[in-house]
Design an enzyme around this catalytic site. Structure first.
Site, PDB file in Angstrom:
ATOM      1  N   TRP A  16     -17.077 -41.751  -1.481  1.00 18.65           N
ATOM      2  CA  TRP A  16     -15.730 -42.508  -2.042  1.00 18.65           C
ATOM      3  C   TRP A  16     -15.902 -43.885  -0.931  1.00 18.65           C
ATOM      4  O   TRP A  16     -15.540 -44.961  -1.463  1.00 18.65           O
ATOM      5  CB  TRP A  16     -14.637 -41.685  -1.621  1.00 18.65           C
ATOM      6  CG  TRP A  16     -13.475 -42.623  -2.012  1.00 18.65           C
ATOM      7  CD1 TRP A  16     -12.732 -42.663  -3.225  1.00 18.65           C
ATOM      8  CD2 TRP A  16     -12.461 -43.144  -1.054  1.00 18.65           C
ATOM      9  NE1 TRP A  16     -11.781 -43.291  -2.958  1.00 18.65           N
ATOM     10  CE2 TRP A  16     -11.456 -43.805  -1.753  1.00 18.65           C
ATOM     11  CE3 TRP A  16     -12.678 -43.355   0.223  1.00 18.65           C
ATOM     12  CZ2 TRP A  16     -10.577 -44.573  -1.329  1.00 18.65           C
ATOM     13  CZ3 TRP A  16     -11.553 -44.293   0.862  1.00 18.65           C
ATOM     14  CH2 TRP A  16     -10.690 -44.800   0.111  1.00 18.65           C
ATOM     15  N   HIS A  17     -16.355 -43.723   0.336  1.00 14.99           N
ATOM     16  CA  HIS A  17     -16.114 -44.866   1.382  1.00 14.99           C
ATOM     17  C   HIS A  17     -17.208 -46.002   1.240  1.00 14.99           C
ATOM     18  O   HIS A  17     -17.105 -46.918   1.611  1.00 14.99           O
ATOM     19  CB  HIS A  17     -16.318 -44.348   2.803  1.00 14.99           C
ATOM     20  CG  HIS A  17     -14.926 -43.296   3.410  1.00 14.99           C
ATOM     21  ND1 HIS A  17     -14.703 -42.250   3.000  1.00 14.99           N
ATOM     22  CD2 HIS A  17     -14.010 -44.147   3.917  1.00 14.99           C
ATOM     23  CE1 HIS A  17     -13.467 -42.244   3.538  1.00 14.99           C
ATOM     24  NE2 HIS A  17     -12.828 -42.987   3.925  1.00 14.99           N
ATOM     25  N   GLY A  18     -18.367 -45.561   0.523  1.00 12.85           N
ATOM     26  CA  GLY A  18     -19.443 -46.679   0.318  1.00 12.85           C
ATOM     27  C   GLY A  18     -20.783 -45.941  -0.144  1.00 12.85           C
ATOM     28  O   GLY A  18     -21.029 -44.715  -0.229  1.00 12.85           O
TER      29      GLY A  18
END
Length: 461
Positions: A319-321
């Site tokens: 989700w963060h990258g």
């Protein structure tokens, strides 16, 4: 546009507040919705179409779920279609190039990249839309009949760009009916000023130290310099993100919304389990509610629970990258949480409080190394520098200079990271009687006028 900009502080926000408070009740959501589109369009006008289409799609799915003519199997397929389409759009913009790059490297192909810029806030508003669909399906919220109210929820500018992630059932009633008194508005101003100061005065200044150290090749970093650098990054990302969350919560109060807290002094944690109860609380709550529990949680035995935890943390990293370091970062914490769940926490309870605290901070800092660099070789070299395996001295004159010149700032950061009691007196009286908030606002504005270094780390998420 970001909250920590002169344009937002002195033009956009005053204009929106004025329009909002002179508008009659049912027009207020229209003002917020149109203002949110302007806010979003200031950075990426093209992607307004994407935001509107996403909103219309999930509004339509919500209407289908709200209809009594569908049986349970059909309702499940409606949810599946909505989730697949939402995640499909998110994956295309956020992960397509990452997938193409890895396919090209693995197979020796030359598939061209899309080179599409990441729509700002897409991870946040996608998760919020999914929460709406699932809440309606579960019956914990009613399908929103008013498209404008639903669109306001999706596009609401105080938390559009960087959260906190607001689950629909926590905001449904407030979308239809809310009020603001003077005390609530004053508390909103107080929270906004605190968040602005955290972002501008603390995160930006310590970010300069991290920028200086991270610009040096890890192989050339003395051990103490490497530790100083990752400590600076830890402070930067905390005050950057928590400051933005404070500003979002403050803005919400000014418009009559009560958003849940997103941080709770995470660096005072005494375990990684404790840390993740305090850091980005809304994201953890989202994954627990919509992924971990539906997968079975802890109800299907040890091995299924272990699987569920690792899935959640792999997804948290992704989700963060779109980068391998984020996946590794998520799995890193997933493995530690598994260890703590079955053995570690019992062991930690027997240790002194300060030992538990040092244990947590060391693991958190190692995790931030995985998070900070998107190239795994650099991650490895930086970790080697931290344990003195890069054939550099423990420190050098630059280390002493950077420590000396940032000593007061580091002390302020430590103090600001500690929990602080909320004002016990009336918020209006606190705001007017204490010049501290006025000073913080003045210093923050002065910094913005004079400085060009004003990064926002969570734009890329």
């Amino acid at each position: 546009m970001v909250f920590s900009s002169l344009l937002f502080l002195f033009l956009f926000l005053p204009a929106v507040l004025a329009l909002y408070y002179v508008s009659p009740g049912r027009v207020k959501n229209l003002v917020l919705f149109l203002s949110s589109l302007v806010f979003y369009a200031w950075g990426e006008p093209v992607y307004i179409v994407l935001l509107l289409l996403s909103t219309l799609m999930d509004y339509s799915f919500g209407q289908l779920l709200g209809s009594p003519k569908w049986n349970q199997i059909q309702r499940k397929w409606i949810v599946v279609c909505s989730v697949v389409m939402n995640l499909g759009v998110l994956s295309y913009f956020k992960y397509a190039d990452f997938l193409i790059q890895n396919v090209n490297q693995l197979l020796g192909t030359d598939i061209p990249l899309t080179d599409l810029p990441l729509p700002i806030g897409i991870s946040f508003y996608t998760f919020q839309s999914i929460s709406y669909i699932i809440d309606v399906y579960r019956g914990t919220a009613k399908a929103q009949r008013n498209w404008l109210d639903f669109a306001t929820y999706v596009a609401l500018f105080p938390q559009l760009v960087a959260g906190p992630i607001v689950q629909y059932n926590s905001l449904a009633e407030q979308l239809n009916k809310r009020s603001v008194n003077l005390e609530m508005f004053a508390e909103g101003i107080r929270r906004f000023i605190i968040g602005l100061a955290k972002k501008v005065l603390l995160a930006n200044n310590i970010g300069l130290l991290w920028h200086t150290i991270s610009s040096t090749p890890p192989d050339a970093l003395p051990m103490f310099t490497a530790w100083l650098g990752i400590i600076a990054f830890a402070f930067q990302i905390y005050f950057d993100f928590s400051g933005y969350s404070d500003m979002a919560i403050g803005l919400g109060l000014m418009f009559g919304f009560r958003f849940k807290e997103n941080f709770d002094s995470p660096y005072r944690a005494q375990s990684i389990t404790d840390f993740w109860r305090r850091w980005h609380i809304s994201l953890g709550s989202w994954f627990r509610t919509y992924v971990y529990i539906p997968l079975g949680g802890n109800r299907r035995g040890l091995w299924i629970q272990m699987r569920n935890i690792l899935i959640v943390w792999l997804l948290t990293g992704i989700w963060h990258g779109a980068s391998w370091n984020f996946m590794l970062w998520g799995l890193y914490f997933g493995v530690i949480l598994l260890f703590e769940k079955w053995w570690g926490l019992q062991l930690l309870k027997r240790l002194p409080r300060w030992v538990r605290h040092v244990y947590a901070l060391l693991l958190i800092l190692v995790g931030w190394v995985l998070f900070a660099f998107d190239q795994l070789p650099i991650v490895l070299h930086y970790l080697q520098a931290m344990i003195g395996l890069n054939q550099q001295p423990l420190w050098e004159n630059t280390t002493l200079y950077l420590t000396y010149t940032n000593a007061i700032l580091l002390l302020v950061l430590v103090i600001a990271s500690l929990p602080h009691k909320q004002p016990t007196s009336n918020s209006i009286r606190s705001l007017l009687a204490v010049p501290w908030y006025g000073l913080l606002l003045f210093l923050s504005v002065a910094y913005l006028v004079d400085s060009t270094f004003n990064p926002f780390l969570y734009f890329r998420f």
